[in-house]
Design an enzyme around this catalytic site. Sequence first.
Site, PDB file in Angstrom:
ATOM      1  N   CYS A   1      49.068  45.923  37.799  1.00 17.84           N
ATOM      2  CA  CYS A   1      48.363  46.481  36.686  1.00 17.84           C
ATOM      3  C   CYS A   1      49.041  47.810  36.603  1.00 17.84           C
ATOM      4  O   CYS A   1      49.983  48.111  36.123  1.00 17.84           O
ATOM      5  CB  CYS A   1      46.849  46.237  36.909  1.00 17.84           C
ATOM      6  SG  CYS A   1      46.244  46.311  35.012  1.00 17.84           S
TER       7      CYS A   1
ATOM      8  N   HIS B   1      46.618  40.397  37.759  1.00 20.24           N
ATOM      9  CA  HIS B   1      46.063  40.606  38.986  1.00 20.24           C
ATOM     10  C   HIS B   1      46.182  39.452  39.799  1.00 20.24           C
ATOM     11  O   HIS B   1      45.237  38.532  39.980  1.00 20.24           O
ATOM     12  CB  HIS B   1      44.757  40.912  38.716  1.00 20.24           C
ATOM     13  CG  HIS B   1      44.434  42.296  38.209  1.00 20.24           C
ATOM     14  ND1 HIS B   1      44.122  43.591  38.884  1.00 20.24           N
ATOM     15  CD2 HIS B   1      44.447  42.698  36.869  1.00 20.24           C
ATOM     16  CE1 HIS B   1      43.970  44.406  38.371  1.00 20.24           C
ATOM     17  NE2 HIS B   1      43.995  44.234  37.085  1.00 20.24           N
TER      18      HIS B   1
ATOM     19  N   GLU C   1      46.014  39.004  42.906  1.00 22.41           N
ATOM     20  CA  GLU C   1      44.920  38.902  44.108  1.00 22.41           C
ATOM     21  C   GLU C   1      43.870  38.363  43.702  1.00 22.41           C
ATOM     22  O   GLU C   1      43.226  37.614  44.472  1.00 22.41           O
ATOM     23  CB  GLU C   1      44.481  40.489  44.407  1.00 22.41           C
ATOM     24  CG  GLU C   1      43.765  41.085  43.314  1.00 22.41           C
ATOM     25  CD  GLU C   1      44.407  42.087  42.303  1.00 22.41           C
ATOM     26  OE1 GLU C   1      43.592  42.860  41.721  1.00 22.41           O
ATOM     27  OE2 GLU C   1      45.490  41.559  42.020  1.00 22.41           O
TER      28      GLU C   1
END
Length: 539
Positions: A380, A506, A508
């Site tokens: 990001c 993102h 994750e």
Amino acid sequence: MSFKCIFLTGGVVSSLGKGLTAASLALLLERQSLKVSMLKLDPYLNVDPGTMNPYEHGEVYVTNDGIETDLDLGHYHRFSSVKLSKYSTATSGQIYARVIKKEREGVYLGSTVQVIPHITNEIIEVILECARENQPDVLIVEIGGTVGDIESLPFLEAIRQFRYEHAENCFSIHMTYVPYLKAAGEVKTKPTQHSVQSLRSIGIIPDAILCRSESSLSPDVKKKISLFCNVPNNAVFNVVDIEHSIYEMPLMLSQENISTFITEKLGLFTKQEDLSDWKTLVERLRNPSLDKVRIGLVGKYVQHKDAYKSVFEALTHAALSLNSSVEILPLDSEDPHFLETLEQCDGCLVPGGFGSRGWEGKITAAKLCRERGIPYFGICLGMQVLVVEYARNVLRLEKANSTEMDAETPDPVICMMDGQASLVATGGTMRLGAYPCLISPGTKVHEAYGESEVMERHRHRYEVNFDYVQQFKDFGLNVVGTCPQQGLCEIVEIENHPWMIGVQFHPEFLSKLIAPHPLFVGFIQAAILYSRNKSYVQA
């Protein structure tokens, strides 16, 4: 009622680990072949945590449908296969907003709107909505906060009413803390007794008490808690402080046989859970490989690890999948000496964030990694850092910047997305949720994913300015991932570098212990190679 409902409350202190407990229960029940759904009820008056300070609340976890939620939903995802959506979370702010909207629409036919019954009825409706949407065998409802908090009272009253109407289909777990007093040389059960008394005074009698403690509670202590809290002795369970990894929690609960106790009480006679694969992974976490890499995590909220919780976990997942281990070094980008530590690392990760504080420090980190050949992963804002650094020092656009940091920059290589500038509200107005991404073949990113189209979750307002894409390409920075719907740049990759990649999304949020995210795996692979041979010299 076609589903069973497990309510999880907490007492004595906050940060007991209710989220981890709920996630672990979900895993155990799924391993008993039950379909599980989860709901987090947060008593705070914010509509969602999207605008809350990370120091105060930790990271904001984003679902596929673009809902900004509590970090506990990240635990739910990492431990189980539960489908998470807007039906998986509710706050007091949302509940009150729904009730006020109905009052304005005349739904209550002129009645005086009150906490009871209108707020409590709305909370019950949220629970039923989650069940209707997901059709689970078991719905786990975690209530945030601590019993005794004023904000929690409407939620507890709603649970009391729900249990009264559906007693045979409900199970209540109260989680408490049993402290050890070193001076006295003993554990103290009085806080647990008082917490349960508070819960009982509201009208909720717990079916089980889950006691967290520094060390295992003796049978006599459990018997005392049973007697004074008026629950059966076999309904007092104990989990000790986790020594190595949060992923030990399901094994602790399994050892206590809590899921079997719950399913039998609810009339769900299922098979014993099989955690053999989970045990293997946890054992490897307890006994890490000697092949360890050091990753510098460069951010501005590094003093509070929960601000980057999913990133920490995703790095752990990836390292474990490669029979390696990872040491994560949080580096404050405002610290004038952080580059000295970063130079000793095997990789650098710059996570998401907002605002100009620490921005220039992150750019110097990206420059160091590019020049030294240190693997770099920008997520990001971290991707935008990569792009701005490259523009300044390779394209020689010395004043290049993001318009978020400098609205007057002559070279806005990062700019606000179309439609964002006219928005007044800040909450829930970013580009949120899952979007498709087309990946260019023959790239490191394509090699990592092994496929040409993926879905990833976003949370941003700014993007790469396509007016500069050809210039970047001419100088070796390529856009290798784009959104087919909007034509936005999603992934950039630098040529002639071992591994320097930035993503606007993102990744994750999708990583799990049993299914690490491929980009994190690729990043750790590159870090392992770098650690073995640090003689790279930039071409």
